[in-house]
Design a protein around this motif. Sequence first.
Motif, mmCIF file in Angstrom:
data_model
loop_
_atom_site.group_PDB
_atom_site.id
_atom_site.type_symbol
_atom_site.label_atom_id
_atom_site.label_comp_id
_atom_site.label_asym_id
_atom_site.label_seq_id
_atom_site.Cartn_x
_atom_site.Cartn_y
_atom_site.Cartn_z
ATOM 1 N N SER A 25 11.971 2.885 2.649
ATOM 2 C CA SER A 25 11.204 3.389 3.783
ATOM 3 C C SER A 25 9.832 3.879 3.317
ATOM 4 N N ASP A 26 9.811 4.589 2.183
ATOM 5 C CA ASP A 26 8.549 5.075 1.630
ATOM 6 C C ASP A 26 7.625 3.903 1.311
ATOM 7 N N LEU A 27 8.174 2.842 0.727
ATOM 8 C CA LEU A 27 7.371 1.679 0.380
ATOM 9 C C LEU A 27 6.831 1.010 1.647
ATOM 10 N N ALA A 28 7.669 0.893 2.654
ATOM 11 C CA ALA A 28 7.217 0.292 3.910
ATOM 12 C C ALA A 28 6.087 1.108 4.517
ATOM 13 N N ASP A 29 6.193 2.434 4.450
ATOM 14 C CA ASP A 29 5.124 3.303 4.961
ATOM 15 C C ASP A 29 3.848 3.109 4.154
ATOM 16 N N GLU A 30 3.991 2.977 2.854
ATOM 17 C CA GLU A 30 2.831 2.795 1.977
ATOM 18 C C GLU A 30 2.140 1.460 2.272
ATOM 19 N N VAL A 31 2.920 0.396 2.428
ATOM 20 C CA VAL A 31 2.355 -0.913 2.764
ATOM 21 C C VAL A 31 1.652 -0.830 4.117
ATOM 22 N N ALA A 32 2.267 -0.145 5.072
ATOM 23 C CA ALA A 32 1.655 0.009 6.403
ATOM 24 C C ALA A 32 0.324 0.742 6.306
ATOM 25 N N ARG A 33 0.238 1.751 5.452
ATOM 26 C CA ARG A 33 -1.038 2.475 5.269
ATOM 27 C C ARG A 33 -2.103 1.560 4.651
ATOM 28 N N HIS A 34 -1.709 0.776 3.662
ATOM 29 C CA HIS A 34 -2.655 -0.166 3.048
ATOM 30 C C HIS A 34 -3.131 -1.198 4.075
ATOM 31 N N TYR A 35 -2.199 -1.708 4.867
ATOM 32 C CA TYR A 35 -2.546 -2.712 5.871
ATOM 33 C C TYR A 35 -3.482 -2.111 6.917
ATOM 34 N N SER A 36 -3.203 -0.897 7.338
ATOM 35 C CA SER A 36 -4.066 -0.208 8.299
ATOM 36 C C SER A 36 -5.477 -0.021 7.734
ATOM 37 N N ALA A 37 -5.572 0.361 6.466
ATOM 38 C CA ALA A 37 -6.878 0.528 5.826
ATOM 39 C C ALA A 37 -7.616 -0.812 5.753
ATOM 40 N N HIS B 225 -12.582 -5.187 -0.936
ATOM 41 C CA HIS B 225 -11.354 -4.485 -0.580
ATOM 42 C C HIS B 225 -10.351 -5.445 0.053
ATOM 43 N N LEU B 226 -10.810 -6.266 0.976
ATOM 44 C CA LEU B 226 -9.924 -7.217 1.641
ATOM 45 C C LEU B 226 -9.394 -8.264 0.666
ATOM 46 N N GLU B 227 -10.239 -8.732 -0.231
ATOM 47 C CA GLU B 227 -9.794 -9.713 -1.235
ATOM 48 C C GLU B 227 -8.705 -9.129 -2.123
ATOM 49 N N ILE B 228 -8.855 -7.884 -2.502
ATOM 50 C CA ILE B 228 -7.838 -7.217 -3.317
ATOM 51 C C ILE B 228 -6.534 -7.109 -2.534
ATOM 52 N N MET B 229 -6.636 -6.731 -1.276
ATOM 53 C CA MET B 229 -5.430 -6.546 -0.462
ATOM 54 C C MET B 229 -4.675 -7.858 -0.239
ATOM 55 N N VAL B 230 -5.378 -8.943 0.072
ATOM 56 C CA VAL B 230 -4.668 -10.203 0.327
ATOM 57 C C VAL B 230 -4.041 -10.766 -0.957
ATOM 58 N N ALA B 231 -4.528 -10.342 -2.114
ATOM 59 C CA ALA B 231 -3.974 -10.809 -3.386
ATOM 60 C C ALA B 231 -2.710 -10.055 -3.793
ATOM 61 N N LYS B 232 -2.449 -8.927 -3.165
ATOM 62 C CA LYS B 232 -1.281 -8.121 -3.516
ATOM 63 C C LYS B 232 -0.005 -8.811 -3.049
ATOM 64 N N PRO C 172 -6.253 -11.942 10.014
ATOM 65 C CA PRO C 172 -7.504 -11.230 10.305
ATOM 66 C C PRO C 172 -8.268 -10.844 9.037
ATOM 67 N N LEU C 173 -7.537 -10.542 7.974
ATOM 68 C CA LEU C 173 -8.183 -10.185 6.716
ATOM 69 C C LEU C 173 -8.900 -11.390 6.133
ATOM 70 N N ASN C 174 -8.193 -12.528 6.106
ATOM 71 C CA ASN C 174 -8.802 -13.758 5.570
ATOM 72 C C ASN C 174 -9.990 -14.207 6.414
ATOM 73 N N ALA C 175 -9.902 -14.052 7.725
ATOM 74 C CA ALA C 175 -11.004 -14.437 8.611
ATOM 75 C C ALA C 175 -12.227 -13.565 8.347
ATOM 76 N N ALA C 176 -12.018 -12.273 8.151
ATOM 77 C CA ALA C 176 -13.145 -11.371 7.873
ATOM 78 C C ALA C 176 -13.780 -11.686 6.527
ATOM 79 N N ILE C 177 -12.953 -12.031 5.549
ATOM 80 C CA ILE C 177 -13.486 -12.429 4.233
ATOM 81 C C ILE C 177 -14.358 -13.659 4.396
ATOM 82 N N ALA C 178 -13.825 -14.672 5.062
ATOM 83 C CA ALA C 178 -14.555 -15.942 5.233
ATOM 84 C C ALA C 178 -15.844 -15.754 6.023
ATOM 85 N N ALA C 179 -15.825 -14.900 7.015
ATOM 86 C CA ALA C 179 -17.003 -14.681 7.866
ATOM 87 C C ALA C 179 -18.101 -13.895 7.168
ATOM 88 N N ASN C 180 -17.743 -13.182 6.106
ATOM 89 C CA ASN C 180 -18.719 -12.279 5.476
ATOM 90 C C ASN C 180 -19.005 -12.579 4.024
#
Length: 86
Positions: free
Chosen positions: A17-29, A60-67, A77-85
Motif C-alpha cells: 500500500s505504501d508503495l502504491a501511494d508513493e507511485v501515485a505521488r510520483h505520477y501526480s507530480a 523530469h518526465l523522461e526520468i519518470m517514464v524510464a522508471k 500524457p507524459l510521453n506526449a508532453a515530452i514529444a511536444a516540448n
Amino acid sequence: TAYEIKECDWSSDVCSSDLADEVARHYSAALDSVHLLQAGKPAEMDDAEWADCVKRNVEHLEIMVAKEWMQGQDLAPLNAAIAANK
C-alpha cells in the motif's frame, strides 16, 4: 522535489500500500509537469526562464517514464508532453 522509495518486505500488505501511494505521488507530480508544459509560458516569465523551466520539466518526465515501477501507469500524457516540448 526528491522522493524516496522505501525498501520493504513485499509480503506485507501495508508495504504494498505504501508503495502504491508513493507511485501515485510520483505520477501526480509528473502530471503537474505535463499540465505546466501544456499551459505554456506565464506572462511574468521571460523566455530564458521559460526555456529552463521546459527543459527541467521534460527531463523530469523522461526520468519518470524510464522508471520500471511507473510502467503500470498511463504514460501517454507524459510521453506526449515530452514529444511536444523536445
